[in-house]
Design a protein around this motif. Structure first.
Motif, mmCIF file in Angstrom:
data_model
loop_
_atom_site.group_PDB
_atom_site.id
_atom_site.type_symbol
_atom_site.label_atom_id
_atom_site.label_comp_id
_atom_site.label_asym_id
_atom_site.label_seq_id
_atom_site.Cartn_x
_atom_site.Cartn_y
_atom_site.Cartn_z
ATOM 1 N N GLY A 37 0.837 -1.195 0.000
ATOM 2 C CA GLY A 37 0.000 0.000 0.000
ATOM 3 C C GLY A 37 0.867 1.238 0.000
ATOM 4 O O GLY A 37 1.593 1.484 0.969
ATOM 5 N N ASN A 66 -1.840 4.652 -6.982
ATOM 6 C CA ASN A 66 -3.183 5.179 -6.767
ATOM 7 C C ASN A 66 -3.586 6.084 -7.924
ATOM 8 O O ASN A 66 -2.735 6.676 -8.598
ATOM 9 N N GLN A 92 -7.765 0.639 -3.257
ATOM 10 C CA GLN A 92 -7.219 -0.447 -2.436
ATOM 11 C C GLN A 92 -8.060 -1.725 -2.522
ATOM 12 O O GLN A 92 -7.498 -2.820 -2.614
ATOM 13 N N GLY A 116 -0.972 4.031 2.882
ATOM 14 C CA GLY A 116 -1.264 2.665 2.457
ATOM 15 C C GLY A 116 -1.754 1.778 3.575
ATOM 16 O O GLY A 116 -2.414 0.762 3.338
#
Length: 291
Positions: A37, A66, A92, A116
């Motif tokens: 993340g 992202n 996510q 993340g």
């Protein structure tokens, strides 16, 4: 001889938005699968050396950009509608599904860097994770910082972000060495959440109508560094409190103890800090089962 393969893929989010991602596959038995993340404004290439390290030790890995960041920026950043919230609610979850698709019948783990790890409770499929290992994931609350750090943080958050968004239509965070330029809504939400308590918690009942932070029960390790003024101990605790049912452990690193000059908010994933990577590897080995 390299013990893994890597390839770039495209992830489709629920709303149809395409995300650029990379997959690292061990050539032998896959012990488990790890989602990386990313931190706010950080491209997935920043994590490549770390991803290769995990893949060389038997873990499938997926990293991604992202929306609005790196190769997931489509169109003009000044017109982009991405927000921190949609990174958690749309990006996510899609990355988790992609991880499961690439590594079926495995066990899944999140290694989160800053945002993340902060956003995981916005993902409706977070329950698929067996564990979470976060570095520098905290509320980033300005009032929990030392006075000297509050001054520069207030300047960036409360003066520069609104000024940059007004003048340029986006946040030029790269001017401060903080990754890629940010879509204006990302910068504005970042500012709002860091001015409150509990980061994303400030949006509960407002822009965030449904979340899953209370339902998360997997084990988690929260790691920070003594030279990180953002993810200090108070802010890590502030973020942990948003997920009261997670089985949490904490670890604070001192770079001197590892022969490093600094760790800060970003250097954990640097190849120069690879001495630290045994820590998440041991965590993953402890919380995974070969299938």
């Amino acid at each position: 001889m390299q013990s893994f393969t890597s390839q770039d893929i495209t992830i489709k989010c629920e709303d149809g938005y395409p995300l650029a991602a990379s997959v690292f596959k061990p050539m032998n038995v896959v012990k488990g699968a790890v989602l990386l993340g990313p931190a706010t404004g950080i491209k997935r290439q920043f994590y490549t050396s770390f991803a290769e390290f995990l893949a060389a030790h038997g873990y499938g890995v997926l990293s991604y950009d992202n929306r609005g960041i790196g190769q997931s920026l489509h169109g003009s950043i000044g017109q982009h509608t991405a927000s921190l919230q949609c990174w958690g609610q749309l990006d996510q979850p899609a990355a988790i599904e992609a991880l499961a698709g690439e590594f079926p019948q495995s066990n899944y783990h999140l290694v989160g860097h800053s945002a993340g790890g902060q956003l995981i409770g916005l993902a409706p499929n977070a329950f698929k994770l067996s564990s979470m290992f976060n570095f520098a994931s905290s509320s980033g609350r300005l009032l929990n910082m030392k006075l000297k750090d509050q001054f520069k943080s207030h300047f960036f958050m409360n003066m520069f972000i609104p000024f940059s968004n007004f003048l340029f239509g986006h946040t030029k965070s790269q001017w401060f060495g903080m990754g890629e330029p940010l879509p204006s809504a990302v910068g504005a939400q970042w500012r709002s959440w860091c001015n409150g308590s509990g980061y994303v918690k400030t949006a509960f009942g407002k822009t965030v109508e449904k979340h899953y932070f209370d339902e998360l029960t997997f084990p988690a390790m929260w790691v920070n560094a003594v030279d990180d003024f953002i993810a200090n101990d108070k802010n890590v605790q502030d973020m942990m409190a948003v997920s009261p049912n997670i089985k949490s452990q904490t670890l604070t690193l001192d770079p001197i103890e590892y022969g490093l000059k600094e760790i800060g908010h970003m250097k954990f994933f640097s190849r120069k800090s690879s001495v630290l990577w045994q820590i998440p590897l041991q965590w993953l080995d402890k919380h995974t089962d070969s299938k």
